[in-house]
Enzyme design. Sequence first.
Site, PDB file in Angstrom:
ATOM      1  N   ALA A  68     -29.670   2.059  29.825  1.00  0.00           N
ATOM      2  CA  ALA A  68     -28.537   2.664  30.528  1.00  0.00           C
ATOM      3  C   ALA A  68     -28.308   4.054  29.941  1.00  0.00           C
ATOM      4  O   ALA A  68     -28.863   4.402  28.900  1.00  0.00           O
ATOM      5  CB  ALA A  68     -27.303   1.799  30.330  1.00  0.00           C
ATOM      6  N   GLY A 107     -30.905  -1.926  30.081  1.00  0.00           N
ATOM      7  CA  GLY A 107     -30.833  -1.876  31.542  1.00  0.00           C
ATOM      8  C   GLY A 107     -32.205  -1.736  32.178  1.00  0.00           C
ATOM      9  O   GLY A 107     -32.434  -2.206  33.292  1.00  0.00           O
ATOM     10  N   GLU A 110     -33.504  -5.076  32.437  1.00  0.00           N
ATOM     11  CA  GLU A 110     -32.721  -5.803  33.452  1.00  0.00           C
ATOM     12  C   GLU A 110     -33.178  -5.443  34.867  1.00  0.00           C
ATOM     13  O   GLU A 110     -33.211  -6.290  35.752  1.00  0.00           O
ATOM     14  CB  GLU A 110     -31.229  -5.520  33.259  1.00  0.00           C
ATOM     15  CG  GLU A 110     -30.713  -6.207  31.995  1.00  0.00           C
ATOM     16  CD  GLU A 110     -29.240  -5.928  31.734  1.00  0.00           C
ATOM     17  OE1 GLU A 110     -28.915  -4.743  31.555  1.00  0.00           O
ATOM     18  OE2 GLU A 110     -28.443  -6.867  31.734  1.00  0.00           O
ATOM     19  N   GLU A 130     -28.948  -4.142  23.338  1.00  0.00           N
ATOM     20  CA  GLU A 130     -27.532  -3.770  23.475  1.00  0.00           C
ATOM     21  C   GLU A 130     -26.710  -4.164  22.259  1.00  0.00           C
ATOM     22  O   GLU A 130     -25.756  -3.472  21.889  1.00  0.00           O
ATOM     23  CB  GLU A 130     -26.926  -4.437  24.721  1.00  0.00           C
ATOM     24  CG  GLU A 130     -27.424  -3.878  26.043  1.00  0.00           C
ATOM     25  CD  GLU A 130     -28.717  -4.499  26.544  1.00  0.00           C
ATOM     26  OE1 GLU A 130     -29.396  -5.206  25.773  1.00  0.00           O
ATOM     27  OE2 GLU A 130     -29.055  -4.269  27.715  1.00  0.00           O
TER      28      GLU A 130
END
Length: 707
Positions: A68, A107, A110, A130
């Site tokens: 992210a 992310g 993901e 994370e």
Amino acid sequence: MATNASPELVTFQRQADVLVVTIDNPPVNALGVDVRRGLAAAIDAAEADGAAAAVLIVGAGRNFIAGADIREFGKPPQQPSLPEVCSRIENCSKPVVAAIHGAALGGGLEIALSAHYRLAVPSAKLGLPEVQLGLMPGSGGTQRAPRLIGVKAALDLMLSGRHAGAKEALALGLVDRLGEGVDALAEGLAYAKELAAGKAPVRRTRDASAALADKDAQRAALETNRADTAKKSRGLFSPMKIVEATEAALSLPFDEGMALERKLFLQCIDSPQRAGLIHAFFAEREVLKAPETKAAKPRAIESCGIVGGGTMGAGIAVAMLDAGLPVTMIERDEPSLARGRAHVEKVYDGLIQKGRMTADAKAAVMARFSGSTAYDALAKADLVVEAVFEDMAVKKAVFAELDRVCKPGAVLATNTSYLDIDEIAASISRPGDVLGLHFFSPANIMKLLEIVVPAKVSADVVATGFELAKKLKKTPVRAGVCDGFIGNRILAVYRQAADHMMEDGASPYQIDKAVREFGYPMGPFQVSDLAGGDIGWATRKRKAATRDPKARYVQIADRICERGWFGQKTGRGYYLYPEGARTGTPDPEVEAIIDAERQRAGITPRSFSDEEIMRRYMAAMVNEGANVVHQRIALRPLDVDVTFLYGYGFPRHRGGPMKYADTVGLPKVLADIREFAKEDPLFWKPSPLLVELVERGADFSSLNQSE
Ligand code: NAI
């Protein structure tokens, strides 16, 4: 043919019957809002393009997607959110393939987990790191990863934050296919064409059930992890949230699990630990930027010398050998040299014993090590670190020898803890080459390296110090010359605050406990016992003559040292260490010494709450930290933070002492200092910088420039 010609961060173009979606957001393809929009648009285009039978997602440059965009955290959310994008990918009616090279982290993974098929080439690194930023996967990672690879493996990745390579990812079931080459696009395209030709179905991870089929085994794995996490990650917020979200993957329908994940993720975002860990993440990158590293190129370092083969010299030698550098060690006589070499060998023998090194590998490393009692052996060294006794006369004598034998341009560094490096530099003919390189013990393990910058040093010598840190995989912090530089100077002050509290009524055991509960691995008195009380004692004796006679001086440590109780190595210090024990037990005789000293000083002991202990401990640390920044010994508050995170065990989730002070609020810290000053105005002098910031309504982070 579906195509978007504008220079977008996400482009898509059909190749035969595959819509190839490329993310090109240098440097690491972070998932900022424009990338998310682009991905959503690409999926729409795939649905609309009748000729597209499959979709391939790839990253341009060296990575798939590294995660992210953490700079967006804490700002108002911008649509589409990452969970929405993941769900658009997963719900695509055509098979979506992710072809992974380089980093697929956070992310990024993901996104890949939301694709229907995954291929990884050997350069791939997959992970959900994370937790290292006080967060948890928040875009379906906690729900999709367990469904794909089971609870145990998913929790291992999410709680450790480690990366898995392509082969491991295949073994875990995180990817379906291992590519052979470096070209993720070509291999991914071949895979996507193959799937399209075979009319492979869309295969949504949300519907995967095989990995969770054995419910009892999965639940047992969850409970084991829950118990371990409660123990190992004590005081940390996000690890338990990860366990909780993973439990939902086991017991709730997918959409409910996603809703819980979102709720827990937002709690992590709001936690001060997230702010602390992200500060640490940025700060450790920011410290690499010093004026000298911008202004000058480092000199080449291809061979090193060390003078002194004691605790530090040997540790530094190992750090250099581990970095592949040849090392020549100088000692004052043959027996000392043999001890120095033995110190170095002992580190590698320890690794052999633990099965982490082979005898052949040790022999290969030791082939790069040589020793001598004659300085001429340093004639070719590019950089020499002096680590002899902490004595100005001895150091000057060593530097005179280095001046005599070293080649022009060699960097001449000292590992002194406290001595005036300007004075050392001024004593030789080439002060521009003299630098402080202050390592921490054990030097082959501790990550911090203070790069101490004397007045006359050349910029390229300072830049070489940073370059060496990089080679040695250490975290450099630029420090100015003063007594103790950044770390030890601040340490001396809060250590005194601890001594004051001990004399005023808190036991060393209570202080250590309060400091541990704050998040440190050890309290200050345990650290003294580990380092050896004699080291601090010698420093105190050396400084006795220059001590302000009006300043409060607690003599308890001297009384303990006079008995020969130097800590672990002598079996007792503040604590008792019965026969080989590494954790100490409280010593009633030490308590008696403390009582006697209180009486001698005319002090009636009072009780302290753990909260007051930490308030005083931190106020002392922050106030001196502010002085160090004010006097430009540290460039910015974040340099103090990184020093304490990497050299002094400061709890990372609090971001460092200056970040912690910002979190508490500087007006509150200053008010504490002013209150404490009523008892001891000499010790508790508010730092001018702290006062100024409070008056301006600013905080330390405002001085961290590019943050
Ligand atoms: P040490 O006493 O373990 O080792 C010093 C070594 O220097 C001895 O092996 C001695 O034989 C050798 N030596 C002394 N005079 C010499 C000379 N003229 N030529 C060649 N070798 C000579 O001391 P330690 O702990 O390794 O400290 C060394 C330096 O590192 C000191 O300046 C100290 O302040 C600094 N330092 C120490 C730290 C620690 O935790 N021990 C941490 C950071 C810095």
